[in-house]
Design an enzyme around this catalytic site. Sequence first.
Site, short mmCIF file in Angstrom:
data_model
loop_
_atom_site.label_atom_id
_atom_site.label_comp_id
_atom_site.label_asym_id
_atom_site.label_seq_id
_atom_site.Cartn_x
_atom_site.Cartn_y
_atom_site.Cartn_z
N HIS A 4 5.85 -15.09 3.75
CA HIS A 4 5.73 -13.59 3.30
C HIS A 4 4.61 -12.88 4.05
CE1 HIS A 4 8.58 -14.20 -0.27
NE2 HIS A 4 8.05 -15.48 -0.10
N LYS B 130 13.33 -0.09 -3.16
CA LYS B 130 13.51 0.75 -4.65
C LYS B 130 13.70 2.27 -4.59
CE LYS B 130 11.27 -3.43 -6.05
NZ LYS B 130 9.73 -3.87 -6.49
N THR C 179 9.46 -4.03 -0.58
CA THR C 179 10.57 -4.21 -1.42
C THR C 179 10.50 -2.68 -2.24
OG1 THR C 179 9.27 -5.38 -2.82
CG2 THR C 179 10.84 -6.51 -1.67
N LYS D 28 -1.78 -1.34 4.44
CA LYS D 28 -0.95 -0.50 3.99
C LYS D 28 -1.30 0.87 3.99
CE LYS D 28 0.35 -3.94 0.56
NZ LYS D 28 1.79 -4.10 0.58
N LYS E 146 1.73 0.71 -4.40
CA LYS E 146 1.75 -0.63 -3.97
C LYS E 146 0.53 -1.00 -4.12
CE LYS E 146 3.44 1.05 -0.04
NZ LYS E 146 4.31 0.48 0.94
N ARG E 147 0.32 -2.16 -3.76
CA ARG E 147 -1.11 -2.89 -3.80
C ARG E 147 -2.15 -2.29 -2.89
NH1 ARG E 147 -2.46 -7.81 -6.96
NH2 ARG E 147 -4.35 -7.33 -6.13
C1 26W Z 1 -3.80 -16.55 -1.33
C2 26W Z 1 -3.60 -15.08 -1.80
C3 26W Z 1 -2.23 -14.63 -1.45
C4 26W Z 1 -1.52 -14.27 -2.85
C5 26W Z 1 -0.26 -13.65 -2.23
C6 26W Z 1 -1.83 -14.51 -0.37
C7 26W Z 1 -0.58 -13.89 -0.05
C8 26W Z 1 0.26 -13.49 -1.12
C9 26W Z 1 1.54 -13.08 -0.68
C10 26W Z 1 2.32 -13.59 0.11
C11 26W Z 1 1.42 -11.58 -0.39
C12 26W Z 1 2.64 -10.67 -0.94
O1 26W Z 1 3.03 -10.47 -1.93
N1 26W Z 1 3.35 -10.72 0.42
C13 26W Z 1 4.39 -9.57 0.34
O2 26W Z 1 5.56 -10.28 0.02
C14 26W Z 1 6.73 -9.28 -0.18
C15 26W Z 1 8.03 -9.97 -0.41
O3 26W Z 1 8.56 -10.86 0.54
C16 26W Z 1 6.63 -8.55 1.11
O4 26W Z 1 7.98 -7.47 0.80
C17 26W Z 1 5.63 -7.86 1.47
O5 26W Z 1 5.69 -7.25 2.80
C18 26W Z 1 4.49 -8.85 1.55
O6 26W Z 1 3.30 -8.17 1.74
#
Ligand code: 26W
Length: 817
Positions: free
Chosen positions: A362, A666, A662, A560, A554-555
Amino acid sequence: MITEPAIIVNQVAQLEKDILENLYSIQGKSRDLATTNDWYMAVAYTVRNRLMKNWIDTLHGLMDKEVKLVGYLSAEFLVGPHLGNALINLGIYDEVKEATQRLGLDLRQLMDIEEEPGLGNGGLGRLAACFIDSLTTLKVPAIGYGIRYEFGLFEQQIRDGWQFEVTDKWLRFGNPWEIARTELSFTVKIGGHTEHYTDEMGLYSARWIPEIEVKGVAYDTPVPGYQNNKVNFLRLWKSEAIESFDFEAFNRGDYSKAVDEKVYSENIGKVLYPNDEPLAGRRLRLSQQYFFVSCSIQDVLRLHELRGLPIDQLPDSMALQLNDTHPSIAVAELMRILIDEKQVDWDRAWRITKNTFAYTNHTLLPEALEKWPLSLFASLLPRHLEIIYEINSRSLAEVKSLYPGDDHIARSLSIIDEEGEKYVRMAHLACVGSHMVNGVSDLHADLLKKDVMRDFYNMTPEKFIGITNGVTPRRWLKLYSPGLSSLISDKIGEGWLTHMEDEIIKLEPLADDPAFQQKWQETKRTYKNELSIQVSRMSGVRIDPASMFDVMVKRIHEYKRQHLNVFHIIHLYNRIKKNPGLDIVPRTFIFGGKAAPGYHMAKLIIKLIHSVGEVVNNDGDVDGRLKVIFFPDFNVKSSEWVYRSADLSEQISTAGKEASGTGNMKFSMNGALTIGTMDGANIEIMDAAGKENFFLFGLTVEDIQALRKTGYRPFDLYQNDEDLREIIDRLQSGEFSRGDKHLFKPLVDSLLGNDPYFVLQDFHSYADCQQNISNAFLDRSHWTRMSILNVARMGKFSSDRSIREYCNKIWNVKPSY
Ligand code: 26W
């Protein structure tokens, strides 16, 4: 099939009776003593109980040998509030609304009191929730395996423009939407050492002597499909002490030791890590990941045995999806149990493991790719490290046979990063241990193949695919935009709710229909009015629903580029200050999103938004034509007000950084037009909507690669560009920070230093694009036409389409439609 008491008629009267019954029997309250929370609980249990029959049927269905199950392993599930979604998917929204009315209650108020289970950070966690909704709606038997955090994602409070984190006590009033399976628990070993011996059959074996053992108890949460009587469930594990009180220690007077184990065990599942990209690398984080993975794999094997299936058939009866690397230790855990506890030989065990797992990546951000220091791994999971060494040496043997003498490629493919302090690279373990690896948009999959996973791709290209994300139209349209949904259904029927790809396109001819356009505008305006009331109630700032609602939620993260959006606002402000009579299309800029608590630049960006807002919102020359709003504590629940009210959706990440996005889907599904870069799923949204119905700007991935080669000197841009200089100088002047010239220095230094996300380079393309958007907004009929076409052409972005692809291309299971 168990015979059930008379089919519960969903008659309003019956609902009313059941709500009262639950108020007495569960809340122990009479009508006159009941609080709003008591009534909410009574209604929640009544609705939950209507899921039970179908849920139990589904549980029985799991026992069917012929059925292949999907296990979705995710450290995060951002499901959002349950009540509204259950009413929509059970098709009893109106009945319950009437029943509550007859009891003198306001269903809306009851829905507002529900605590959101914030068991996720953002995109990844919410995608998991949309996917489970689609799996159930497509009648695919599935279990979502995760962690029942006692405290979810922090509540965001804003004080003087700064984010403060407040503990999320989501369980304080109890949770009617889960069932504690107290009899279903597993023991999880942690720490300690291993012993190797030859067993009675003369076989070389290993045993693991753990330092501590923790108990994992299953808590099941039903997930109803859309009006199809199917109910899958989330199985979230709660960590408990095997022995909650050590009497011996107590008798020895060592009181803290007496509860040590209890505290340690319970701490494992205590809280969600609030990081959305930057790595935590904490011991507890790895313990959390191993804890839920071990419980889940033990449960998968228990179910497999219950179904009376031989172990070699596991890949044919269960597909396990790794939602990023967070659960990837599962590859070594399944190998451990197969070899150490089920005496399966290595090759058989590896064949079973590899064909059972698949991995979804992701993120491309290097800092988000999980790698654990060898020392930490060895102390927490000594047996798994041995198994990973073996997996690594065997896969490197293959590499060496394919690329004889090429140490570089062996080093880059190794699961163990030998440079400096050694690390275990979890993405490599996930990749080697899976039969399929997928990216979450076409561009992301390409970049995975060309960049992050290039060497793996070159070795096994058939293993790498892209499956573009999607979102469930049930929550994100039917539940949160009932007005727009009924406008659509009145014209084309309700088929779009389950067959969005083929159905929603039928809206297209109405794009030029003046009467339909009128209704479309009225619906959007109603939502903008409601959001305006919500905003003035929360922040005291009055916003004009007639202005363009330009929304970015978004975060908070530098890639971003929320700060690029703010620079545009400052630019508009500068132009107004220079020429107060400037003819400008009134805009309301709405921001929302949480920053990881340790991510200081992100927190500074939140402060920047508030600081610029404070000046612009109260400036006489601006005179209300620009308003800047920060929507606090943005989450699934509060997002209900936002997506449906937007005119413009901001998807402005640096090309190549947003894996998919995503929120972009929406917004488009709710009729907002998008200003976006050639990044993630923006590209596919533009292709679907048509270039003429999308506002594209900025560098492409290729442009950035070229610029990196030639060298990017943001300071030169600052020096040679008057607009940029004015923006940055104004920031440094302290005008937006009550005279404090240093407040935003870290941000300015980063931008004038190396500007890693090309904010300065993309500024003019962005500002010019925004000017086109203002001009376009003045032509209401054309804007509405584009809005309707965006919705009509968003069918692809239903998570049902995504899940159908996972079923066909990875899991080899048959969705019901
Ligand atoms: C280790 C900490 C950590 C926690 C969460 C690292 C990475 C993440 C996730 C992978 C971050 C995340 O939410 N990525 C997002 O995933 C979405 C679903 O596929 C995508 O639509 C977003 O582009 C992506 O940033």
